[in-house]
Design a protein around this motif. Structure first.
Motif, PDB file in Angstrom:
ATOM      1  N   TYR D   7       0.851  -1.185   0.000  1.00 13.71           N
ATOM      2  CA  TYR D   7       0.000   0.000   0.000  1.00 13.71           C
ATOM      3  C   TYR D   7       0.888   1.236   0.000  1.00 13.71           C
ATOM      4  O   TYR D   7       1.909   1.281   0.708  1.00 13.71           O
ATOM      5  CB  TYR D   7      -0.895   0.018   1.235  1.00 13.71           C
ATOM      6  CG  TYR D   7      -1.669  -1.267   1.428  1.00 13.71           C
ATOM      7  CD1 TYR D   7      -2.724  -1.600   0.571  1.00 13.71           C
ATOM      8  CD2 TYR D   7      -1.341  -2.155   2.461  1.00 13.71           C
ATOM      9  CE1 TYR D   7      -3.426  -2.794   0.744  1.00 13.71           C
ATOM     10  CE2 TYR D   7      -2.037  -3.339   2.628  1.00 13.71           C
ATOM     11  CZ  TYR D   7      -3.080  -3.654   1.770  1.00 13.71           C
ATOM     12  OH  TYR D   7      -3.771  -4.825   1.938  1.00 13.71           O
ATOM     13  N   PHE D   8       0.487   2.251  -0.760  1.00  9.65           N
ATOM     14  CA  PHE D   8       1.263   3.490  -0.800  1.00  9.65           C
ATOM     15  C   PHE D   8       0.393   4.710  -0.550  1.00  9.65           C
ATOM     16  O   PHE D   8      -0.818   4.679  -0.761  1.00  9.65           O
ATOM     17  CB  PHE D   8       1.969   3.645  -2.162  1.00  9.65           C
ATOM     18  CG  PHE D   8       3.044   2.616  -2.380  1.00  9.65           C
ATOM     19  CD1 PHE D   8       4.309   2.774  -1.827  1.00  9.65           C
ATOM     20  CD2 PHE D   8       2.782   1.466  -3.117  1.00  9.65           C
ATOM     21  CE1 PHE D   8       5.298   1.811  -2.009  1.00  9.65           C
ATOM     22  CE2 PHE D   8       3.765   0.502  -3.304  1.00  9.65           C
ATOM     23  CZ  PHE D   8       5.020   0.673  -2.753  1.00  9.65           C
ATOM     24  N   ALA D   9       1.052   5.773  -0.112  1.00 10.00           N
ATOM     25  CA  ALA D   9       0.440   7.098   0.075  1.00 10.00           C
ATOM     26  C   ALA D   9      -0.765   6.973   1.032  1.00 10.00           C
ATOM     27  O   ALA D   9      -0.661   6.301   2.053  1.00 10.00           O
ATOM     28  CB  ALA D   9       0.068   7.728  -1.271  1.00 10.00           C
ATOM     29  N   TRP D  10      -1.922   7.619   0.713  1.00  4.98           N
ATOM     30  CA  TRP D  10      -3.019   7.600   1.701  1.00  4.98           C
ATOM     31  C   TRP D  10      -3.647   6.216   1.841  1.00  4.98           C
ATOM     32  O   TRP D  10      -4.276   5.930   2.855  1.00  4.98           O
ATOM     33  CB  TRP D  10      -4.044   8.686   1.447  1.00  4.98           C
ATOM     34  CG  TRP D  10      -4.749   8.684   0.112  1.00  4.98           C
ATOM     35  CD1 TRP D  10      -4.521   9.557  -0.912  1.00  4.98           C
ATOM     36  CD2 TRP D  10      -5.783   7.796  -0.336  1.00  4.98           C
ATOM     37  NE1 TRP D  10      -5.332   9.270  -1.976  1.00  4.98           N
ATOM     38  CE2 TRP D  10      -6.130   8.196  -1.650  1.00  4.98           C
ATOM     39  CE3 TRP D  10      -6.445   6.718   0.232  1.00  4.98           C
ATOM     40  CZ2 TRP D  10      -7.107   7.546  -2.414  1.00  4.98           C
ATOM     41  CZ3 TRP D  10      -7.423   6.057  -0.517  1.00  4.98           C
ATOM     42  CH2 TRP D  10      -7.744   6.478  -1.825  1.00  4.98           C
ATOM     43  N   ALA D  56      -1.056  -2.151  -9.293  1.00  8.43           N
ATOM     44  CA  ALA D  56       0.052  -2.706 -10.083  1.00  8.43           C
ATOM     45  C   ALA D  56       0.210  -4.174  -9.714  1.00  8.43           C
ATOM     46  O   ALA D  56       0.119  -4.552  -8.540  1.00  8.43           O
ATOM     47  CB  ALA D  56       1.341  -1.942  -9.810  1.00  8.43           C
ATOM     48  N   LEU D  61       1.486  -1.530 -14.017  1.00  9.80           N
ATOM     49  CA  LEU D  61       0.112  -1.059 -13.874  1.00  9.80           C
ATOM     50  C   LEU D  61      -0.855  -2.056 -14.509  1.00  9.80           C
ATOM     51  O   LEU D  61      -0.556  -2.642 -15.547  1.00  9.80           O
ATOM     52  CB  LEU D  61      -0.061   0.306 -14.543  1.00  9.80           C
ATOM     53  CG  LEU D  61       0.550   1.494 -13.782  1.00  9.80           C
ATOM     54  CD1 LEU D  61       0.502   2.751 -14.626  1.00  9.80           C
ATOM     55  CD2 LEU D  61      -0.193   1.725 -12.463  1.00  9.80           C
ATOM     56  N   ALA D  75       0.072  -4.162  -5.685  1.00 12.61           N
ATOM     57  CA  ALA D  75       0.217  -2.872  -4.989  1.00 12.61           C
ATOM     58  C   ALA D  75      -0.988  -1.997  -5.274  1.00 12.61           C
ATOM     59  O   ALA D  75      -1.463  -1.918  -6.410  1.00 12.61           O
ATOM     60  CB  ALA D  75       1.494  -2.172  -5.448  1.00 12.61           C
ATOM     61  N   PHE D  77      -2.552   1.957  -4.750  1.00 17.36           N
ATOM     62  CA  PHE D  77      -2.110   3.331  -4.468  1.00 17.36           C
ATOM     63  C   PHE D  77      -3.006   4.324  -5.204  1.00 17.36           C
ATOM     64  O   PHE D  77      -3.718   3.953  -6.136  1.00 17.36           O
ATOM     65  CB  PHE D  77      -0.652   3.525  -4.874  1.00 17.36           C
ATOM     66  CG  PHE D  77      -0.252   2.884  -6.174  1.00 17.36           C
ATOM     67  CD1 PHE D  77      -0.579   3.475  -7.390  1.00 17.36           C
ATOM     68  CD2 PHE D  77       0.466   1.680  -6.189  1.00 17.36           C
ATOM     69  CE1 PHE D  77      -0.179   2.903  -8.592  1.00 17.36           C
ATOM     70  CE2 PHE D  77       0.865   1.089  -7.397  1.00 17.36           C
ATOM     71  CZ  PHE D  77       0.536   1.699  -8.599  1.00 17.36           C
ATOM     72  N   PRO D  79      -3.688   7.705  -7.731  1.00 18.88           N
ATOM     73  CA  PRO D  79      -3.027   8.163  -8.962  1.00 18.88           C
ATOM     74  C   PRO D  79      -1.693   8.834  -8.628  1.00 18.88           C
ATOM     75  O   PRO D  79      -1.572   9.525  -7.614  1.00 18.88           O
ATOM     76  CB  PRO D  79      -4.031   9.171  -9.539  1.00 18.88           C
ATOM     77  CG  PRO D  79      -5.357   8.657  -9.068  1.00 18.88           C
ATOM     78  CD  PRO D  79      -5.088   8.122  -7.671  1.00 18.88           C
ATOM     79  N   MET D  80      -0.724   8.603  -9.482  1.00 26.36           N
ATOM     80  CA  MET D  80       0.646   9.025  -9.188  1.00 26.36           C
ATOM     81  C   MET D  80       0.833  10.522  -9.407  1.00 26.36           C
ATOM     82  O   MET D  80       0.152  11.126 -10.234  1.00 26.36           O
ATOM     83  CB  MET D  80       1.581   8.197 -10.057  1.00 26.36           C
ATOM     84  CG  MET D  80       1.474   6.720  -9.656  1.00 26.36           C
ATOM     85  SD  MET D  80       2.048   5.556 -10.918  1.00 26.36           S
ATOM     86  CE  MET D  80       0.542   5.377 -11.871  1.00 26.36           C
ATOM     87  N   THR D  81       1.721  11.094  -8.649  1.00 25.64           N
ATOM     88  CA  THR D  81       1.968  12.542  -8.734  1.00 25.64           C
ATOM     89  C   THR D  81       3.457  12.830  -8.695  1.00 25.64           C
ATOM     90  O   THR D  81       3.956  13.573  -7.839  1.00 25.64           O
ATOM     91  CB  THR D  81       1.270  13.279  -7.568  1.00 25.64           C
ATOM     92  OG1 THR D  81       1.710  12.681  -6.337  1.00 25.64           O
ATOM     93  CG2 THR D  81      -0.237  13.181  -7.647  1.00 25.64           C
ATOM     94  N   GLY D  82       4.171  12.242  -9.654  1.00 30.51           N
ATOM     95  CA  GLY D  82       5.614  12.490  -9.718  1.00 30.51           C
ATOM     96  C   GLY D  82       5.932  13.808 -10.397  1.00 30.51           C
ATOM     97  O   GLY D  82       5.058  14.629 -10.634  1.00 30.51           O
ATOM     98  N   GLY D  83       7.189  13.986 -10.701  1.00 28.71           N
ATOM     99  CA  GLY D  83       7.640  15.157 -11.447  1.00 28.71           C
ATOM    100  C   GLY D  83       7.859  16.360 -10.573  1.00 28.71           C
ATOM    101  O   GLY D  83       7.600  16.328  -9.389  1.00 28.71           O
TER     102      GLY D  83
END
Lengths: 146, 83, 146, 83
Positions: D7-10, D56, D61, D75, D77, D79-83
């Motif tokens: 699990y990631f982030a919230w 994923a 994904l 996994a 999580f 939606p991703m927020t990179g950059g």
């Protein structure tokens, strides 16, 4: 806004390190560096002629237009003149903005205008002789994107 | 009217000098070009094809039909190739 | 192709100095650097979480796609994770190509994909509290450009 | 089938741990999500809105209807927020 026309080399990294530093509203910095290319290993040097006075004025106008069309924190243009060997830096632009889209577009715009509207002329000196680089129709057409 | 005329790149090479001062009564860039062409073959050669040339008046790009009124400096050069 | 995921800071200038150096066919280098922004002076830090293993894989895939879609001499992606203060560098990409159009487009593409397809998540820790940065519809829509 | 669930982030914060190992007979991601939701309120909360989640499988994904055949690591999580 920084505009410099010079014979001396510049250091892209050092310029970027100073560029828009200490601006808390900057999230995106884009840079473009132009390098003397020698794909077929024939080039001895590139000679860049310019029009002192008009060059600074044209580059300043182009940078000011970019600053007014996009929300930029800052813009930088450096262009060299004189004889440059393969692999040497010719010029760079950099843009700083809150968001990446503005920084990318403004850098792209600066390059398109600088190619066709700033008074520089390139002569290639190769083993086979000398020739003035011709302007490309593509480069003129690119201005229509903006 | 006295004008400083500047030449760049292959225009400079064909004419054989980077600049000159000229007394003229030409009203437009095109009129000045006619005057220059008539001077010597090297000018006729440099100005043979206007579509291959650009002109700046007092360091601003201009058209060949632009008036020379109040202008101090005229520059002729091929299309620019910076970047 | 260079892909790095790290907690440590990096030096954009030093990276660019080494990037695609000694490649005679490179005429254009574009870089993008992302910086922690703090427009309203509220941010204490940005915490960047990632998915070790998948991150490297996703970034490598994205860079390889860019290399195959544009004629690039090289591509570089560096992304940090951990707690970053306002003004700190978050990530950079760089592209090197013979011509400027390919370098610009590929850098723009790398950024769009990296934003929405690489497993990073940002949490803002401000004086008012913590919150996970939400993905923007714009960022997802940007992928449609390619 | 034994799966590592990450699990990631919230999602990680709501569930309260970054990973766990799970024995399941679910055939698809959606089936696995149903199983997880039924376990405890914190799972039901984390998986309340699948449109706010991404998944994923073995670090690629995937969709929620993807089969779990041969998968080792799942996994979840936002939606991703990179950059």
């Amino acid at each position: 806004m920084i505009v410099r026309v010079q014979a001396e080399d510049f250091d892209t990294g050092a310029e970027l390190a100073d560029f828009a530093a200490d601006r808390q509203d900057v999230g995106a910095v884009v840079s473009f560096t132009g390098v003397v290319r020698d794909s077929d290993a024939m080039l001895d040097r590139m000679e860049i002629e310019h029009y002192p006075g008009m060059t600074e004025r044209a580059l300043t106008d182009i940078a000011a237009t970019a600053m007014s069309r996009w929300e930029l924190a800052d813009a930088l243009v450096i262009h060299r003149h004189g004889a440059l060997r393969p692999g040497e830096r010719i010029m760079m632009v950099a843009t700083a903005a809150a968001h990446r889209r503005a920084a990318f577009e403004a850098a792209d715009f600066l390059m398109d205008y600088l190619k066709s509207r700033a008074p520089f002329w390139k002569k290639e000196v190769t083993r086979a002789g000398e020739n003035w680089v011709a302007a490309k129709d593509d480069d003129e057409a690119a201005l229509g994107r903006w | 009217m006295t004008l400083d005329i500047l030449y760049f790149a292959w225009v400079r090479e064909r004419i054989g000098e980077p600049r000159e001062r000229l007394e003229t009564s030409a009203k437009t860039v095109a009129g000045l070009v006619e005057e220059l062409r008539a001077r010597e073959p090297r000018y006729a050669a440099a100005f043979a094809d206007l579509s291959a040339l650009r002109v700046a008046l007092d360091q601003e790009l201009a058209d060949f039909d632009a008036p020379l009124d109040g202008v101090r400096e005229v520059a002729f050069f091929p299309p620019m190739t910076g970047g």
